[in-house]
Design a protein around this motif. Structure first.
Motif, PDB file in Angstrom:
ATOM      1  N   SER A 124       1.066  -1.266   0.000  1.00 29.04           N
ATOM      2  CA  SER A 124       0.009  -0.319  -0.225  1.00 29.04           C
ATOM      3  C   SER A 124       1.439   1.762  -0.088  1.00 29.04           C
ATOM      4  N   LEU A 125       2.087   1.309   1.067  1.00 31.71           N
ATOM      5  CA  LEU A 125       3.237   2.566   0.720  1.00 31.71           C
ATOM      6  C   LEU A 125       3.237   3.181  -0.549  1.00 31.71           C
ATOM      7  N   THR A 126       3.841   1.475  -1.116  1.00 30.71           N
ATOM      8  CA  THR A 126       4.179   1.729  -2.206  1.00 30.71           C
ATOM      9  C   THR A 126       3.175   2.046  -3.513  1.00 30.71           C
ATOM     10  N   ALA A 127       1.932   2.037  -3.358  1.00 32.91           N
ATOM     11  CA  ALA A 127       1.583   2.344  -4.322  1.00 32.91           C
ATOM     12  C   ALA A 127       0.849   3.541  -4.224  1.00 32.91           C
ATOM     13  N   ASN A 128       1.051   3.645  -2.653  1.00 29.83           N
ATOM     14  CA  ASN A 128       0.771   5.419  -2.655  1.00 29.83           C
ATOM     15  C   ASN A 128       1.859   6.577  -3.033  1.00 29.83           C
ATOM     16  N   GLY A 129       3.450   6.159  -3.337  1.00 28.92           N
ATOM     17  CA  GLY A 129       4.468   6.333  -2.885  1.00 28.92           C
ATOM     18  C   GLY A 129       5.513   7.045  -2.713  1.00 28.92           C
ATOM     19  N   GLU A 130       4.457   6.485  -0.735  1.00 28.53           N
ATOM     20  CA  GLU A 130       5.378   7.240   0.258  1.00 28.53           C
ATOM     21  C   GLU A 130       6.645   6.489   0.341  1.00 28.53           C
ATOM     22  N   HIS A 138      19.226 -10.972  -2.311  1.00 32.69           N
ATOM     23  CA  HIS A 138      17.986 -11.652  -1.956  1.00 32.69           C
ATOM     24  C   HIS A 138      17.887 -10.207  -0.838  1.00 32.69           C
ATOM     25  N   LEU A 139      18.300  -9.195  -1.000  1.00 30.06           N
ATOM     26  CA  LEU A 139      17.260  -8.223   0.190  1.00 30.06           C
ATOM     27  C   LEU A 139      16.563  -7.482  -0.389  1.00 30.06           C
ATOM     28  N   ILE A 140      15.901  -7.069   0.035  1.00 24.51           N
ATOM     29  CA  ILE A 140      15.174  -5.824  -0.026  1.00 24.51           C
ATOM     30  C   ILE A 140      15.223  -4.561   1.187  1.00 24.51           C
ATOM     31  N   LEU A 141      15.522  -3.594   0.232  1.00 26.83           N
ATOM     32  CA  LEU A 141      16.105  -2.178   0.938  1.00 26.83           C
ATOM     33  C   LEU A 141      14.967  -1.538   0.476  1.00 26.83           C
ATOM     34  N   ILE A 142      14.469  -1.048   1.540  1.00 32.18           N
ATOM     35  CA  ILE A 142      12.948   0.351   1.539  1.00 32.18           C
ATOM     36  C   ILE A 142      14.010   1.245   2.300  1.00 32.18           C
ATOM     37  N   VAL A 143      13.337   2.513   0.921  1.00 32.15           N
ATOM     38  CA  VAL A 143      13.735   3.729   1.237  1.00 32.15           C
ATOM     39  C   VAL A 143      12.891   4.518   1.255  1.00 32.15           C
ATOM     40  N   PHE A 144      12.199   5.531   1.883  1.00 29.67           N
ATOM     41  CA  PHE A 144      10.972   6.255   2.356  1.00 29.67           C
ATOM     42  C   PHE A 144      11.574   7.589   0.574  1.00 29.67           C
ATOM     43  N   THR A 145      10.105   7.096  -0.158  1.00 33.27           N
ATOM     44  CA  THR A 145       9.813   8.320  -1.054  1.00 33.27           C
ATOM     45  C   THR A 145      11.129   9.657  -1.732  1.00 33.27           C
ATOM     46  N   LYS A 146      10.880  10.212  -0.068  1.00 33.09           N
ATOM     47  CA  LYS A 146      11.173  12.247  -0.162  1.00 33.09           C
ATOM     48  C   LYS A 146      12.984  11.651   0.270  1.00 33.09           C
ATOM     49  N   ASP A 147      13.286  10.537   0.846  1.00 32.58           N
ATOM     50  CA  ASP A 147      15.243  10.480   0.409  1.00 32.58           C
ATOM     51  C   ASP A 147      15.364   9.909  -0.128  1.00 32.58           C
ATOM     52  N   TYR A 148      15.254   8.636  -1.662  1.00 30.66           N
ATOM     53  CA  TYR A 148      14.967   8.361  -2.229  1.00 30.66           C
ATOM     54  C   TYR A 148      15.482   9.454  -3.746  1.00 30.66           C
ATOM     55  N   LYS A 149      14.385  10.475  -3.930  1.00 29.46           N
ATOM     56  CA  LYS A 149      14.278  11.803  -4.687  1.00 29.46           C
ATOM     57  C   LYS A 149      15.713  12.658  -4.288  1.00 29.46           C
ATOM     58  N   LEU A 171       9.946  12.105 -12.282  1.00 22.05           N
ATOM     59  CA  LEU A 171       8.550  12.016 -12.467  1.00 22.05           C
ATOM     60  C   LEU A 171       8.450  11.367 -13.251  1.00 22.05           C
ATOM     61  N   LEU A 172       9.273   9.638 -13.736  1.00 25.18           N
ATOM     62  CA  LEU A 172       9.347   8.792 -14.006  1.00 25.18           C
ATOM     63  C   LEU A 172       9.338   7.956 -12.499  1.00 25.18           C
ATOM     64  N   ILE A 173       9.502   8.367 -11.487  1.00 28.73           N
ATOM     65  CA  ILE A 173       9.818   7.333  -9.962  1.00 28.73           C
ATOM     66  C   ILE A 173       8.115   7.493  -9.852  1.00 28.73           C
ATOM     67  N   ASN A 174       6.984   8.359  -9.529  1.00 24.57           N
ATOM     68  CA  ASN A 174       5.716   8.207  -9.511  1.00 24.57           C
ATOM     69  C   ASN A 174       5.219   7.089 -10.849  1.00 24.57           C
ATOM     70  N   VAL A 175       5.774   6.833 -12.374  1.00 26.27           N
ATOM     71  CA  VAL A 175       5.074   6.107 -12.947  1.00 26.27           C
ATOM     72  C   VAL A 175       4.889   4.608 -12.396  1.00 26.27           C
ATOM     73  N   ILE A 176       6.998   4.464 -11.958  1.00 24.51           N
ATOM     74  CA  ILE A 176       8.077   3.422 -11.376  1.00 24.51           C
ATOM     75  C   ILE A 176       6.722   2.606 -10.394  1.00 24.51           C
ATOM     76  N   ALA A 177       6.193   4.075  -9.948  1.00 25.86           N
ATOM     77  CA  ALA A 177       5.696   3.400  -8.578  1.00 25.86           C
ATOM     78  C   ALA A 177       4.088   3.258  -8.602  1.00 25.86           C
ATOM     79  N   SER A 178       3.707   3.668  -9.257  1.00 28.24           N
ATOM     80  CA  SER A 178       2.110   3.158  -9.549  1.00 28.24           C
ATOM     81  C   SER A 178       2.124   1.429 -10.582  1.00 28.24           C
ATOM     82  N   ALA A 179       3.360   1.778 -10.693  1.00 29.51           N
ATOM     83  CA  ALA A 179       3.237   0.340 -11.406  1.00 29.51           C
ATOM     84  C   ALA A 179       3.276  -0.710 -10.601  1.00 29.51           C
ATOM     85  N   GLY A 180       3.681  -0.848  -9.474  1.00 23.38           N
ATOM     86  CA  GLY A 180       3.671  -1.952  -8.586  1.00 23.38           C
ATOM     87  C   GLY A 180       5.666  -2.116  -8.383  1.00 23.38           C
TER      88      GLY A 180
END
Length: 300
Positions: A124-130, A138-149, A171-180
């Motif tokens: 949900s947080l990924t789809a919302n762009g947060e 094999h790791l999954i790294l999580i970064v808050f979108t504001k920090d990533y940008k 702008l592409l960041i939002n496209v990739i996030a909305s595409a899962g």
């Protein structure tokens, strides 16, 4: 969803010799699953644990947020608050601001045991762009979108990339996030002004990574710096556990130890790593949380 009523104050007996007054108040968390305990006086970790567990139902774990007596209590289900807490704990200054705050997905399991719930909230947080989830080995790294940008903009600016190209990627960041989190080549071309050469350049820079011949996901510039420190630090911490008697150690004792300077992530980061990844078992004892390798080697 209505939260259960929590006591505002309470006299909690923490030992036979002394008593401490603890104020319990709601945080601003929307999930109503996180509370703060403000301790009047010096209360050690074992006393905090006893106070919290006796006062509030459903507590999963306790973290000392500062040295002045404010303790964050994270309950099962409060995934977002856990993410925000882990973000604050990341020692990004030790990397001279060359990395954003990074959270390992499995570290969340130290605080929230319901893995299905964690997956749902993260999706949900990924789809919302947060947040942004980045796969690395094999790791999954999580970064808050504001920090990533901010990280990507700083990185691309240092490389003297054209501002227009930087803006197109933001702008592409939002496209990739909305595409899962994964987008195909044609979708990038259709939804942005990027050319084939631009996409190739972004892969070379590390802001995009190829999933297969025609699809891409988020990349993290300078991720190699993080991975070098991560693997080195994990091996150091596991060596400490292996060298302990019966290959087991109290979590409090482990987190009080010092690591070499090259292990910049710190012993607490790696302790949460090996617990969440289930490399060690965490067992409740009368002396505190015991960390143990699941299959101790037999002495030869």
């Amino acid at each position: 969803m209505m939260s259960q009523k929590r006591p505002s104050t309470g006299d909690c007996e923490v030992s036979e010799k002394r008593r401490k007054v603890v104020d319990i108040s709601e945080t601003e968390s929307n999930s109503n699953d996180s509370v703060h305990l403000t301790c009047n006086g010096n209360v050690d970790a074992s006393e905090i644990s006893e106070i919290a567990c006796n006062s509030i139902n459903g507590i999963n774990s306790i973290e000392v947020a500062s040295d002045v007596g404010t303790i964050s209590v994270v309950t099962d289900g409060d995934v977002k608050s856990t993410l925000e807490y882990l973000r604050e704990c990341f020692p990004f200054q030790k990397f001279q601001l060359h990395l954003p705050p990074i959270i390992l997905k499995h570290q969340i399991y130290c605080f929230v045991s319901d893995r299905e719930l964690v997956d749902q909230v993260l999706s949900s947080l990924t789809a919302n762009g947060e947040i942004i989830q980045i796969r690395s080995f094999h790791l999954i790294l999580i970064v808050f979108t504001k920090d990533y940008k901010s990280h990507v903009m700083q990185f691309m600016t240092e490389l003297q990339i054209a501002k227009d190209l930087i803006g197109e990627f933001i702008l592409l960041i939002n496209v990739i996030a909305s595409a899962g989190g994964i987008v195909d080549h044609q979708q990038i071309l259709q939804s942005s002004k990027l050319s084939n050469e631009d996409i190739k350049q972004m892969v070379q820079m590390g802001v995009l990574q190829m999933c297969d011949e025609s699809s891409y996901s988020f990349g993290l510039p300078r991720v190699a710096l993080f991975l070098r420190c991560f693997w080195f630090g994990r091996n150091c911490v596991l060596t400490m556990v292996k060298r302990s008697k019966n290959q087991q150690i109290l979590e409090e004792d482990l987190t009080s130890r010092r690591l070499p300077k090259l292990a910049r992530l710190g012993v607490v980061f790696h302790t949460r790593d090996i617990i969440g990844a289930e490399i060690v078992e965490r067992i409740n004892t009368t002396y505190g949380q015991l960390l143990r390798l699941p299959y101790p080697s037999v002495p030869t």
